[in-house]
Design a protein around this motif. Structure first.
Motif, PDB file in Angstrom:
ATOM      1  N   ARG A  51      30.964  44.799  20.043  1.00 21.33           N
ATOM      2  CA  ARG A  51      31.403  45.770  21.046  1.00 21.33           C
ATOM      3  C   ARG A  51      30.702  45.533  22.385  1.00 21.33           C
ATOM      4  NH1 ARG A  51      31.283  50.527  23.577  1.00 21.33           N
ATOM      5  NH2 ARG A  51      33.179  51.782  23.542  1.00 21.33           N
ATOM      6  N   GLY A  52      29.438  45.132  22.326  1.00 25.89           N
ATOM      7  CA  GLY A  52      28.697  44.815  23.544  1.00 25.89           C
ATOM      8  C   GLY A  52      29.345  43.689  24.340  1.00 25.89           C
ATOM      9  N   ASP A  53      29.950  42.737  23.644  1.00 26.71           N
ATOM     10  CA  ASP A  53      30.656  41.644  24.324  1.00 26.71           C
ATOM     11  C   ASP A  53      31.865  42.178  25.081  1.00 26.71           C
ATOM     12  OD1 ASP A  53      28.892  39.686  23.230  1.00 26.71           O
ATOM     13  OD2 ASP A  53      30.071  39.682  21.375  1.00 26.71           O
ATOM     14  N   LEU A  54      32.562  43.136  24.479  1.00 22.79           N
ATOM     15  CA  LEU A  54      33.712  43.752  25.140  1.00 22.79           C
ATOM     16  C   LEU A  54      33.264  44.534  26.373  1.00 22.79           C
ATOM     17  CD1 LEU A  54      36.726  44.512  25.227  1.00 22.79           C
ATOM     18  CD2 LEU A  54      36.185  46.388  23.663  1.00 22.79           C
ATOM     19  N   VAL A  55      32.183  45.287  26.239  1.00 21.94           N
ATOM     20  CA  VAL A  55      31.660  46.068  27.366  1.00 21.94           C
ATOM     21  C   VAL A  55      31.230  45.129  28.495  1.00 21.94           C
ATOM     22  CG1 VAL A  55      29.793  47.628  28.081  1.00 21.94           C
ATOM     23  CG2 VAL A  55      31.018  48.040  25.931  1.00 21.94           C
ATOM     24  N   ASP A  56      30.545  44.041  28.151  1.00 23.72           N
ATOM     25  CA  ASP A  56      30.136  43.061  29.164  1.00 23.72           C
ATOM     26  C   ASP A  56      31.349  42.431  29.844  1.00 23.72           C
ATOM     27  OD1 ASP A  56      27.476  43.536  28.537  1.00 23.72           O
ATOM     28  OD2 ASP A  56      27.248  41.701  27.328  1.00 23.72           O
ATOM     29  N   ALA A  57      32.387  42.138  29.062  1.00 31.28           N
ATOM     30  CA  ALA A  57      33.598  41.538  29.624  1.00 31.28           C
ATOM     31  C   ALA A  57      34.311  42.521  30.552  1.00 31.28           C
ATOM     32  CB  ALA A  57      34.534  41.086  28.506  1.00 31.28           C
ATOM     33  N   LEU A  58      34.304  43.810  30.200  1.00 28.46           N
ATOM     34  CA  LEU A  58      34.897  44.815  31.089  1.00 28.46           C
ATOM     35  C   LEU A  58      34.167  44.848  32.424  1.00 28.46           C
ATOM     36  CD1 LEU A  58      35.614  47.814  28.669  1.00 28.46           C
ATOM     37  CD2 LEU A  58      37.308  46.506  29.991  1.00 28.46           C
ATOM     38  N   GLU A  59      32.836  44.771  32.384  1.00 36.71           N
ATOM     39  CA  GLU A  59      32.066  44.781  33.626  1.00 36.71           C
ATOM     40  C   GLU A  59      32.314  43.516  34.445  1.00 36.71           C
ATOM     41  OE1 GLU A  59      27.518  45.377  35.159  1.00 36.71           O
ATOM     42  OE2 GLU A  59      28.152  46.471  33.375  1.00 36.71           O
ATOM     43  N   ASP A  60      32.387  42.359  33.781  1.00 37.94           N
ATOM     44  CA  ASP A  60      32.682  41.106  34.492  1.00 37.94           C
ATOM     45  C   ASP A  60      34.067  41.169  35.133  1.00 37.94           C
ATOM     46  OD1 ASP A  60      30.226  40.076  33.704  1.00 37.94           O
ATOM     47  OD2 ASP A  60      31.075  38.853  32.079  1.00 37.94           O
ATOM     48  N   TYR A  61      35.039  41.689  34.394  1.00 35.57           N
ATOM     49  CA  TYR A  61      36.402  41.823  34.896  1.00 35.57           C
ATOM     50  C   TYR A  61      36.415  42.767  36.101  1.00 35.57           C
ATOM     51  CZ  TYR A  61      41.511  42.769  34.404  1.00 35.57           C
ATOM     52  OH  TYR A  61      42.860  42.929  34.598  1.00 35.57           O
ATOM     53  N   ALA A  62      35.710  43.877  35.994  1.00 37.61           N
ATOM     54  CA  ALA A  62      35.637  44.836  37.110  1.00 37.61           C
ATOM     55  C   ALA A  62      34.975  44.200  38.329  1.00 37.61           C
ATOM     56  CB  ALA A  62      34.891  46.097  36.681  1.00 37.61           C
ATOM     57  N   ASN A  63      33.893  43.473  38.123  1.00 34.07           N
ATOM     58  CA  ASN A  63      33.223  42.795  39.240  1.00 34.07           C
ATOM     59  C   ASN A  63      34.173  41.821  39.927  1.00 34.07           C
ATOM     60  OD1 ASN A  63      30.802  44.129  38.783  1.00 34.07           O
ATOM     61  ND2 ASN A  63      29.957  42.487  37.524  1.00 34.07           N
ATOM     62  N   SER A  64      34.914  41.066  39.149  1.00 31.68           N
ATOM     63  CA  SER A  64      35.874  40.113  39.697  1.00 31.68           C
ATOM     64  C   SER A  64      36.968  40.829  40.496  1.00 31.68           C
ATOM     65  CB  SER A  64      36.493  39.309  38.557  1.00 31.68           C
ATOM     66  OG  SER A  64      37.527  38.495  39.024  1.00 31.68           O
ATOM     67  N   GLU A  65      37.457  41.938  39.974  1.00 32.76           N
ATOM     68  CA  GLU A  65      38.491  42.702  40.667  1.00 32.76           C
ATOM     69  C   GLU A  65      37.954  43.305  41.966  1.00 32.76           C
ATOM     70  OE1 GLU A  65      41.833  43.041  39.987  1.00 32.76           O
ATOM     71  OE2 GLU A  65      41.436  41.472  38.528  1.00 32.76           O
ATOM     72  N   LEU A  66      36.694  43.744  41.963  1.00 38.03           N
ATOM     73  CA  LEU A  66      36.096  44.283  43.186  1.00 38.03           C
ATOM     74  C   LEU A  66      35.988  43.214  44.263  1.00 38.03           C
ATOM     75  CD1 LEU A  66      33.249  46.674  41.989  1.00 38.03           C
ATOM     76  CD2 LEU A  66      35.340  47.278  43.201  1.00 38.03           C
ATOM     77  N   VAL A  67      35.549  42.036  43.886  1.00 37.28           N
ATOM     78  CA  VAL A  67      35.427  40.942  44.857  1.00 37.28           C
ATOM     79  C   VAL A  67      36.799  40.620  45.442  1.00 37.28           C
ATOM     80  CG1 VAL A  67      34.931  38.463  45.091  1.00 37.28           C
ATOM     81  CG2 VAL A  67      33.327  39.948  43.873  1.00 37.28           C
ATOM     82  N   SER A  68      37.802  40.512  44.590  1.00 40.09           N
ATOM     83  CA  SER A  68      39.161  40.226  45.064  1.00 40.09           C
ATOM     84  C   SER A  68      39.678  41.331  45.975  1.00 40.09           C
ATOM     85  CB  SER A  68      40.117  40.048  43.881  1.00 40.09           C
ATOM     86  OG  SER A  68      39.755  38.926  43.126  1.00 40.09           O
ATOM     87  N   ALA A  69      39.413  42.579  45.605  1.00 43.00           N
ATOM     88  CA  ALA A  69      39.864  43.714  46.428  1.00 43.00           C
ATOM     89  C   ALA A  69      39.183  43.693  47.790  1.00 43.00           C
ATOM     90  CB  ALA A  69      39.596  45.032  45.713  1.00 43.00           C
ATOM     91  N   HIS A  70      37.892  43.391  47.823  1.00 40.21           N
ATOM     92  CA  HIS A  70      37.177  43.272  49.106  1.00 40.21           C
ATOM     93  C   HIS A  70      37.828  42.219  49.980  1.00 40.21           C
ATOM     94  CE1 HIS A  70      33.784  45.954  48.947  1.00 40.21           C
ATOM     95  NE2 HIS A  70      33.323  45.456  47.826  1.00 40.21           N
ATOM     96  N   GLU A  71      38.076  41.052  49.401  1.00 35.02           N
ATOM     97  CA  GLU A  71      38.632  39.937  50.165  1.00 35.02           C
ATOM     98  C   GLU A  71      40.010  40.282  50.723  1.00 35.02           C
ATOM     99  OE1 GLU A  71      38.426  36.723  47.349  1.00 35.02           O
ATOM    100  OE2 GLU A  71      36.256  36.473  47.654  1.00 35.02           O
ATOM    101  N   ARG A  72      40.870  40.849  49.890  1.00 32.80           N
ATOM    102  CA  ARG A  72      42.220  41.189  50.348  1.00 32.80           C
ATOM    103  C   ARG A  72      42.199  42.281  51.413  1.00 32.80           C
ATOM    104  NH1 ARG A  72      43.215  40.478  44.860  1.00 32.80           N
ATOM    105  NH2 ARG A  72      42.945  42.703  44.483  1.00 32.80           N
ATOM    106  N   SER A  73      41.396  43.320  51.188  1.00 32.78           N
ATOM    107  CA  SER A  73      41.401  44.443  52.133  1.00 32.78           C
ATOM    108  C   SER A  73      40.790  44.059  53.469  1.00 32.78           C
ATOM    109  CB  SER A  73      40.689  45.662  51.536  1.00 32.78           C
ATOM    110  OG  SER A  73      39.340  45.382  51.271  1.00 32.78           O
TER     111      SER A  73
END
Length: 183
Positions: A51-73
């Protein structure tokens, strides 16, 4: 379709289902995530052994989405406030993921201590204060906290069915604008 592409799509489907579920039920089990994703529990465990791997992957995915959102906006032009509003809209589109990844109880101290400060967000706020679209007297950390607090309030209103997604997003953006615009 290649096996690798199918595996990536399955992994993304699991992450999206987990984000929706975990945002509403922080202690969701792997079996519940599998059910929500429409896959076998063994499939979830193949991608995320613990489950910890899933939680870590959710955070990595969120970090990636934040970076992309910053760049686009930031690249779309207009004032820094315009860019922040575009960023806020993108945040809201990924709200379940962000709440699942960062809404963990016990992280309040990290947030209050600035350990999760977002340098790109801070730079955009400072740019807005420089271009006059954001009130100069408001500390950048305050503006960032207002953004995140209103984001969470909008998510909560929508998740609890008190407002449609469209209404909650509109209230979020309007309230943020009024809170940070120069008087």
């Amino acid at each position: 379709m290649s096996r690798g592409a199918a595996g990536r799509r399955t992994k993304l489907a699991i992450l999206d289902a987990a984000a929706h579920l975990v945002a509403r039920k922080a202690n969701a089990t792997m079996a519940e995530v599998a059910d929500a994703a429409g896959v076998a529990r063994s499939t979830v465990h193949r991608h995320f052994p613990e489950r910890g791997d899933l939680v870590d992957a959710l955070e990595d995915y969120a970090n990636s989405e934040l970076v992309s959102a910053h760049e686009r906006s930031a690249s779309a032009g207009g004032t820094a406030l315009d860019a922040l509003l575009r960023f806020g809209q993108e945040l809201f589109e990924k709200s379940d993921l962000l709440v699942a990844a960062y809404g963990n109880p016990g992280r309040e101290t990290e947030i209050a201590d600035g350990q999760n400060a977002d340098p790109a967000l801070n730079a955009l706020i400072l740019k807005g204060q420089g271009d006059g679209s954001i009130a100069r007297e408001l500390p950048a950390a305050w503006v960032a906290q207002v953004l995140w607090s209103l984001f969470y309030a909008a998510w909560l209103m929508n998740a609890s069915s008190r407002m449609s997604k469209h209404e909650a997003l509109g209230m979020f953006l309007e309230t943020f604008t009024r809170a940070v615009e120069p008087r």
